[in-house]
Scaffold this motif. Structure first.
Motif: not given
Length: 116
Positions: A40-41, A70-74, A109-111
């Motif tokens: 859910g992050l 690669g992009v990360y959408y919170p 994924i692992t922060g």
């Protein structure tokens, strides 16, 4: 040691799967990505590197690879909103580039990434 795949996107999906990471293709029109949900992050989206002939594409021959981005959408509810780029490469070696982006995905994924 490349594994035969019909497309660069499938090559990436295979590598993510071998790393224990679930992914799926998504997109519409001229933009397609490999998507990884981070619980859910947020959501990770990976496609051909911006500025290259394969920008925002995954359905091309592995031999045509020009790099991943690669992009990360919170915000899982708003993939068009705020995002952070976490990986960008112009490495045409799809095996090495894919291994590197898979490691970067694992870090998110692992922060271990996007902190600070």
């Amino acid at each position: 040691m490349p594994i035969p795949s019909a497309s660069a996107g499938q090559f990436l999906q295979n590598a993510l799967s071998r790393a224990g990471i679930t992914s799926h293709p998504d997109g519409a029109g001229a933009s397609y990505y490999i998507v990884v949900r981070v619980g859910g992050l947020g959501v990770i989206m990976i496609g051909g590197v911006t500025g290259g002939a394969m920008e925002n594409k995954i359905h091309y021959r592995p031999s045509e690879h020009q790099g991943w981005e690669g992009v990360y959408y919170p915000d899982t509810e708003n993939e068009n909103g705020r995002f952070t780029g976490f990986y960008r490469s112009t490495n045409p070696d799809i095996a090495q580039d894919t291994a590197d982006v898979v490691n970067a995905v694992r870090d998110i994924i692992t922060g271990r990434a996007l902190t600070g």
